[in-house]
Motif scaffolding. Structure first.
Motif, PDB file in Angstrom:
ATOM      1  N   GLU A  22       0.627  -0.764  -0.071  1.00 47.64           N
ATOM      2  CA  GLU A  22      -0.313   0.219   0.037  1.00 47.64           C
ATOM      3  C   GLU A  22       0.709   1.028   0.112  1.00 47.64           C
ATOM      4  N   GLY A  23       1.714   1.282  -0.033  1.00 46.34           N
ATOM      5  CA  GLY A  23       3.114   2.477   0.677  1.00 46.34           C
ATOM      6  C   GLY A  23       3.973   2.075   1.065  1.00 46.34           C
ATOM      7  N   ARG A  24       4.595   3.377   1.429  1.00 51.73           N
ATOM      8  CA  ARG A  24       5.453   3.599   2.690  1.00 51.73           C
ATOM      9  C   ARG A  24       5.154   3.572   4.283  1.00 51.73           C
ATOM     10  N   ARG A  25       5.806   2.937   4.847  1.00 50.48           N
ATOM     11  CA  ARG A  25       5.339   2.886   6.429  1.00 50.48           C
ATOM     12  C   ARG A  25       6.113   3.274   7.114  1.00 50.48           C
ATOM     13  N   ALA A  43       0.537   5.065   9.426  1.00 48.38           N
ATOM     14  CA  ALA A  43      -0.626   4.517   7.820  1.00 48.38           C
ATOM     15  C   ALA A  43       0.170   4.211   6.524  1.00 48.38           C
ATOM     16  N   PRO A  44       0.070   3.802   5.569  1.00 50.11           N
ATOM     17  CA  PRO A  44       0.512   4.015   4.213  1.00 50.11           C
ATOM     18  C   PRO A  44       1.019   5.597   3.620  1.00 50.11           C
ATOM     19  N   GLY A  55      13.075   7.490  -1.836  1.00 47.46           N
ATOM     20  CA  GLY A  55      11.797   6.982  -2.387  1.00 47.46           C
ATOM     21  C   GLY A  55      12.130   6.177  -2.011  1.00 47.46           C
ATOM     22  N   THR A  56      11.006   5.496  -2.957  1.00 45.14           N
ATOM     23  CA  THR A  56      10.403   4.100  -2.671  1.00 45.14           C
ATOM     24  C   THR A  56      11.358   3.154  -3.905  1.00 45.14           C
ATOM     25  N   GLY A  57      11.999   3.713  -4.996  1.00 46.78           N
ATOM     26  CA  GLY A  57      12.378   3.394  -6.115  1.00 46.78           C
ATOM     27  C   GLY A  57      13.858   2.897  -5.739  1.00 46.78           C
ATOM     28  N   THR A  58      14.280   3.168  -3.649  1.00 49.16           N
ATOM     29  CA  THR A  58      15.475   2.456  -3.323  1.00 49.16           C
ATOM     30  C   THR A  58      15.448   1.165  -3.732  1.00 49.16           C
ATOM     31  N   GLU A  59      16.706   0.659  -3.715  1.00 47.59           N
ATOM     32  CA  GLU A  59      16.921  -1.300  -4.206  1.00 47.59           C
ATOM     33  C   GLU A  59      17.727  -1.621  -2.780  1.00 47.59           C
TER      34      GLU A  59
END
Length: 397
Positions: free
Chosen positions: A149-152, A178-179, A213-217
């Motif tokens: 659902e996204g970053r928490r 929450a997300p 960012g959520t693209g961080t691997e």
């Protein structure tokens, strides 16, 4: 507890954080050798990381999570030391079980945040990030969590309030936020308010972090400390996925293990704190409008790194690979069709830059030289009062 990778660099407030030897609370039916619930860190009378989540006291879940963590290996094949690790949170998120484990890997003097979920009917580590700030993961107060659902964010018991990227307070239940919408490839701020404790008698109104960012691997850890806000300014308008790439500032210096580079490990150039930028000059490329040349600096677990960013007028910024801090900084700026060599140094009456005769200089002033790069290797030198520093650059192929 294993020693920190670089001791002595944590804030003075953390020095009062005491780690107990005994577990902070028993799990009913927990077997010898199972992970503890929570972590044994205390700030005065406050347990900083108590066991939380609806499944934190479930003995079967604890055993299954322990087995998953026991089977996990780091990129250099080291394993978690279970007695000095702990389950920070266990419960259901977005309809699926999730456990968050602070894993100590003594062979690397490292701390890992392990996300354990079910895969093919059994628990397994499905996401693992290495905490790159000096010291232990559990000395931090905000931990990033990746969900569908996204970053928490998982927060310690010291956190009173957590502000998301839009500056609004995030709802936090049982330690888990929450997300929140975080872009894949841009840095955004996250700010915690910390309550007054023995180590922080006045609390802390703004404990600033940047989420890259959520693209961080994985295993790169996406949160960077940003105490002054300089990092947020430095990364404005920059693509953090490009910065993290193999040729980008944050990903270009590989970690060495023994005499070899470790392909799967967090790069030695991965940032942890003190991101800042300064403008060093301007350069016009191809007859266009002058663009700004900036120098990025940041702290890593391996020391200070630098890079240059070219911000063309109305165009997309381009960044060089990282360079370790040195008297003569040399960067290859991979501009399309015309790679450039950018040289920076601290000028004074005793410094003198030498470049091969006949090399054109797009910029030539004290402290900055910009040269076009051809097919041949370019070797330059900087004479200082006590020694001469040499650097060689080649255009990317």
């Amino acid at each position: 507890m294993a020693p920190a990778r670089r001791p002595g660099r944590m804030a003075a407030a953390l020095l009062a954080l005491v780690t107990a030897v005994t577990a902070c609370g028993p799990v009913a039916g927990r077997q010898p050798g199972d992970l503890r619930a929570g972590y044994d860190s205390r700030d005065g009378s406050l347990t900083v990381w108590p066991a939380r989540g609806g499944l934190a006291g479930d003995a079967e879940v604890t055993a299954a999570v322990t087995a998953a963590v026991r089977d996990w290996r780091s990129p250099i094949d080291d394993r978690v030391h279970l007695p000095s690790s702990g389950i920070l949170w266990a419960g259901e998120v977005d309809g699926a079980p999730l456990a968050l484990v602070a894993g100590s890997v003594p062979g690397e003097s490292a701390s890992w945040l392990l996300q354990v979920t079910t895969r093919d009917g059994r628990y397994a580590v499905t996401h693992a990030t290495e905490y790159t700030d000096p010291g232990y993961l559990v000395y931090s107060d905000v931990l990033p969590v990746r969900t569908v659902e996204g970053r928490r964010y998982l927060v310690s018991a010291r956190v009173q309030r957590l502000l998301g990227p839009d500056g609004r307070a995030l709802a936090v239940a049982d330690g888990l936020s929450a997300p929140v919408t975080v872009p894949a490839c841009a840095a955004v701020p996250v700010t915690a308010t910390l309550r007054a404790t023995e180590s922080l008698p006045r609390g802390r109104a703004t404990d600033r972090l940047l989420d890259l960012g959520t693209g961080t691997e994985a295993p790169r850890y996406p949160l960077v400390r940003d105490e002054t806000g300089s990092g947020r300014r430095a990364l404005t308008g920059l693509d953090t996925c490009a910065l993290a790439g193999e040729d980008g500032p944050f990903g270009s210096v590989r970690r060495r293990v023994g005499d070899r580079e470790s392909q799967g490990s967090v790069p030695a150039s991965w940032p942890m704190t003190k991101l800042a930028v300064r403008t060093v000059g301007e350069v016009a490329v191809g007859g266009g409008q002058p663009g700004e040349v900036q120098q990025l600096t940041w702290e890593t677990a391996d020391g200070t790194m630098t890079a240059v960013v070219y911000r063309p007028a109305g165009g997309t910024p381009v960044a060089s690979p990282a360079d370790r801090a040195a008297p003569l900084q040399a960067y290859v700026l991979p501009l399309p069709g015309q790679p450039l060599a950018v040289l920076t140094w601290r000028p004074n009456g005793a410094t003198s830059l030498s470049i091969p005769p006949g090399t054109p200089r797009l910029v030539d002033r004290p402290g900055l030289a910009v040269l076009p790069l051809g097919e041949d290797r370019l070797t330059v030198s900087l004479a200082t009062a006590d020694k001469t520093h040499y650097r060689s650059l080649t255009a990317p192929r």
